[in-house]
Scaffold this motif. Sequence first.
Motif: not given
Length: 143
Positions: A108-128
Amino acid sequence: MRMMIEGFERAMERWAANVWTFVRGPRHKPMEVVAVLRKECDDNAMIVGHGRTLVPNLFTIELPHETHRRLDVHSAELAPQLAAQVRRHAAERRYTFAGPVTVRLHPAGDPGGSRYRVRSHVEARPSATPPAELTQVLPLPTP
């Protein structure tokens, strides 16, 4: 064959649960993370066409520094297991992905934090080879 695969999946789930309990203690359940990943899919679902719902395929779990340090040695096994849980949820809901499902564990960005966080996004990966509908030549409209 299916029973063998289901048995393997249950064994991996137990392994992930044991690793999480070791790291976070018994009060934080590993299924919390899976539930958050599923919710992340549901909350960020986008209808892109008739019968097609696109969901994020790249998930970053930000962990407290100490937890990340302990889990880092297991991330090669834990991250694919979490990704499998996301794929299973998506299959049940008939969601689609823009590319392979990836789960990453980061401090985590906060070194003293005690909780987890989930971030998500769509990452398109072109096929061959692009799908046929993307390579078709469409007629120009006539005036």
